[in-house]
Design an enzyme around this catalytic site. Structure first.
Site, PDB file in Angstrom:
ATOM      1  N   ASN A  89      22.660  58.900  21.076  1.00  0.00           N
ATOM      2  CA  ASN A  89      22.965  60.184  21.714  1.00  0.00           C
ATOM      3  C   ASN A  89      21.744  60.840  22.371  1.00  0.00           C
ATOM      4  OD1 ASN A  89      24.499  62.932  21.914  1.00  0.00           O
ATOM      5  ND2 ASN A  89      22.670  63.372  20.683  1.00  0.00           N
ATOM      6  N   SER A 141      27.673  59.511  30.694  1.00  0.00           N
ATOM      7  CA  SER A 141      27.950  60.796  31.354  1.00  0.00           C
ATOM      8  C   SER A 141      28.859  60.540  32.552  1.00  0.00           C
ATOM      9  CB  SER A 141      26.633  61.400  31.848  1.00  0.00           C
ATOM     10  OG  SER A 141      26.882  62.487  32.716  1.00  0.00           O
ATOM     11  N   TYR A 154      18.767  60.178  36.156  1.00  0.00           N
ATOM     12  CA  TYR A 154      19.775  60.341  35.087  1.00  0.00           C
ATOM     13  C   TYR A 154      20.999  59.464  35.373  1.00  0.00           C
ATOM     14  CZ  TYR A 154      22.643  62.996  31.707  1.00  0.00           C
ATOM     15  OH  TYR A 154      23.444  63.373  30.663  1.00  0.00           O
ATOM     16  N   ALA A 156      21.108  56.713  37.121  1.00  0.00           N
ATOM     17  CA  ALA A 156      20.734  55.307  36.909  1.00  0.00           C
ATOM     18  C   ALA A 156      20.750  54.985  35.416  1.00  0.00           C
ATOM     19  CB  ALA A 156      19.354  55.036  37.496  1.00  0.00           C
TER      20      ALA A 156
HETATM   21  P1  NAP Z   1      20.283  68.407  24.008  1.00  0.00           P
HETATM   22  O1  NAP Z   1      20.934  69.625  23.469  1.00  0.00           O
HETATM   23  O2  NAP Z   1      19.100  68.523  24.903  1.00  0.00           O
HETATM   24  O3  NAP Z   1      19.922  67.454  22.778  1.00  0.00           O
HETATM   25  C1  NAP Z   1      19.271  66.234  22.983  1.00  0.00           C
HETATM   26  C2  NAP Z   1      18.551  65.868  21.709  1.00  0.00           C
HETATM   27  O4  NAP Z   1      17.868  64.614  21.945  1.00  0.00           O
HETATM   28  C3  NAP Z   1      17.477  66.902  21.342  1.00  0.00           C
HETATM   29  O5  NAP Z   1      17.578  67.217  19.986  1.00  0.00           O
HETATM   30  C4  NAP Z   1      16.180  66.179  21.667  1.00  0.00           C
HETATM   31  O6  NAP Z   1      15.092  66.524  20.833  1.00  0.00           O
HETATM   32  C5  NAP Z   1      16.570  64.730  21.391  1.00  0.00           C
HETATM   33  N1  NAP Z   1      15.626  63.818  22.020  1.00  0.00           N
HETATM   34  C6  NAP Z   1      15.085  63.912  23.266  1.00  0.00           C
HETATM   35  N2  NAP Z   1      14.221  62.925  23.473  1.00  0.00           N
HETATM   36  C7  NAP Z   1      14.186  62.179  22.328  1.00  0.00           C
HETATM   37  C8  NAP Z   1      13.473  61.032  21.928  1.00  0.00           C
HETATM   38  N3  NAP Z   1      12.582  60.449  22.732  1.00  0.00           N
HETATM   39  N4  NAP Z   1      13.690  60.524  20.697  1.00  0.00           N
HETATM   40  C9  NAP Z   1      14.570  61.124  19.845  1.00  0.00           C
HETATM   41  N5  NAP Z   1      15.276  62.218  20.169  1.00  0.00           N
HETATM   42  C10 NAP Z   1      15.085  62.747  21.398  1.00  0.00           C
HETATM   43  O7  NAP Z   1      21.339  67.486  24.808  1.00  0.00           O
HETATM   44  P2  NAP Z   1      22.932  67.337  24.646  1.00  0.00           P
HETATM   45  O8  NAP Z   1      23.572  68.127  25.712  1.00  0.00           O
HETATM   46  O9  NAP Z   1      23.327  67.526  23.241  1.00  0.00           O
HETATM   47  O10 NAP Z   1      23.092  65.812  25.086  1.00  0.00           O
HETATM   48  C11 NAP Z   1      23.289  64.749  24.168  1.00  0.00           C
HETATM   49  C12 NAP Z   1      23.594  63.488  24.967  1.00  0.00           C
HETATM   50  O11 NAP Z   1      24.777  63.681  25.746  1.00  0.00           O
HETATM   51  C13 NAP Z   1      22.491  63.097  25.947  1.00  0.00           C
HETATM   52  O12 NAP Z   1      22.365  61.705  26.013  1.00  0.00           O
HETATM   53  C14 NAP Z   1      23.018  63.643  27.271  1.00  0.00           C
HETATM   54  O13 NAP Z   1      22.481  62.944  28.367  1.00  0.00           O
HETATM   55  C15 NAP Z   1      24.509  63.389  27.092  1.00  0.00           C
HETATM   56  N6  NAP Z   1      25.325  64.256  27.948  1.00  0.00           N
HETATM   57  C16 NAP Z   1      25.284  65.619  27.834  1.00  0.00           C
HETATM   58  C17 NAP Z   1      26.063  66.391  28.678  1.00  0.00           C
HETATM   59  C18 NAP Z   1      26.075  67.901  28.624  1.00  0.00           C
HETATM   60  O14 NAP Z   1      26.649  68.519  29.528  1.00  0.00           O
HETATM   61  N7  NAP Z   1      25.508  68.537  27.622  1.00  0.00           N
HETATM   62  C19 NAP Z   1      26.870  65.766  29.647  1.00  0.00           C
HETATM   63  C20 NAP Z   1      26.883  64.398  29.727  1.00  0.00           C
HETATM   64  C21 NAP Z   1      26.109  63.640  28.864  1.00  0.00           C
HETATM   65  P3  NAP Z   1      14.106  67.733  21.219  1.00  0.00           P
HETATM   66  O15 NAP Z   1      14.966  68.934  21.266  1.00  0.00           O
HETATM   67  O16 NAP Z   1      13.109  67.751  20.129  1.00  0.00           O
HETATM   68  O17 NAP Z   1      13.546  67.362  22.567  1.00  0.00           O
END
Ligand code: NAP
Length: 246
Positions: A89, A141, A154, A156
């Protein structure tokens, strides 16, 4: 409970969709490994999981660091004996239009969103192969399906995740391991923080359900895919977007 005693590793579980997924899995009876970068966020998610009927342990690991991921899998097996599910995730954005995107912006997103998914899966796959069972779930996504303005890197990475999922579904299916991708639309988490409020409202208007998604709505999808109810779902790419792309 649908995930009673299943052992799940969830990356990026300190907040957002990952945190909601950890809590949902624990609520369904799972033993959850909360993987993230920040110890404070990890602790908070572990606390939330322990308030349910499940159990949890934290592990600070960067998905770019294969050695620490191997350590996490070893610690999981030492504590709970197996790994039933990996939820890839963790993810970041570093947006810019193609003409302005730096090599660093491109590489940093690929390194976490694509190579990080490879690293975590690589760290866990031998354990699942030895068990002859497992589920590998992956956050892609709708941007991986359709592209998006300002998100060359993103898009890609998320399209690449779908390619890996379909490959793993073929390679690992006969070994009892399923691999699937979830494509969220726009979900209300901090990752949307860089999108101006006006643009967010316009996006919301485009969603037939008329609102952004909630992290729990993606968590529910992951939990179902991890459960035995989804035993014939393999290599699937499931959009959870409120109908945004229809
Ligand atoms: P988020 O709130 O930013 O949470 C992402 C988490 O990943 C954060 O806790 C972050 O830690 C952690 N992280 C970042 N880099 C990391 C690394 N190198 N190693 C370990 N952990 C790491 O994002 P989210 O919205 O929950 O998204 C979760 C997933 O869903 C992602 O893959 C995102 O691309 C995908 N997604 C989200 C959406 C959306 O609209 N929210 C839509 C489509 C897909 P830190 O906070 O410490 O940086």
């Amino acid at each position: 409970m649908r995930l009673q005693d299943k052992v799940a590793i969830i990356t990026g579980a300190g907040r957002g969709i990952g945190q909601a997924t950890a809590v949902k899995f624990a609520t369904e009876g799972a033993k959850v490994v909360v993987c993230d970068l920040s110890p404070e966020w990890i602790e908070e998610t572990v606390r939330m999981c322990k308030e349910t009927r499940g159990d949890a342990m934290g592990y600070a690991a960067d998905v770019r660091d294969i050695k620490s991921l191997e350590g996490m899998v070893a610690a999981t097996v030492a504590r709970w004996g197996r790994v039933d599910c990996l939820v890839n995730n963790a993810g970041i954005v570093a947006d810019a239009q193609m003409k302005n995107m730096s090599e660093d912006q491109f590489d940093s997103v690929i390194e976490i969103n694509l190579k990080g998914v490879f690293n975590c899966t690589k760290a866990v796959v031998n354990t699942m192969l030895a068990q002859q069972s497992g589920v590998i779930l992956n956050a892609s996504s709708i941007v991986g399906l359709h592209g998006n303005f300002g998100q060359t890197n993103y898009a890609a990475s998320k399209f690449g995740v779908i390619g890996m999922v379909k490959t793993w579904a073929r390679e690992l299916g006969r070994k009892g391991i399923r691999a699937n991708a979830v494509c969220p639309g726009f979900i209300a988490t901090t990752i949307l923080g860089t999108i101006p409020e006006k643009v967010l409202r316009a996006l919301e208007d485009k969603v037939p359900l008329g609102r952004l998604g909630k992290p729990e709505e993606i968590a529910n999808t992951f939990a179902w895919l991890a459960s035995d109810e989804a035993s014939y779902i393999n290599g699937a790419v499931i959009e959870v977007s409120g109908g945004l792309t229809i």
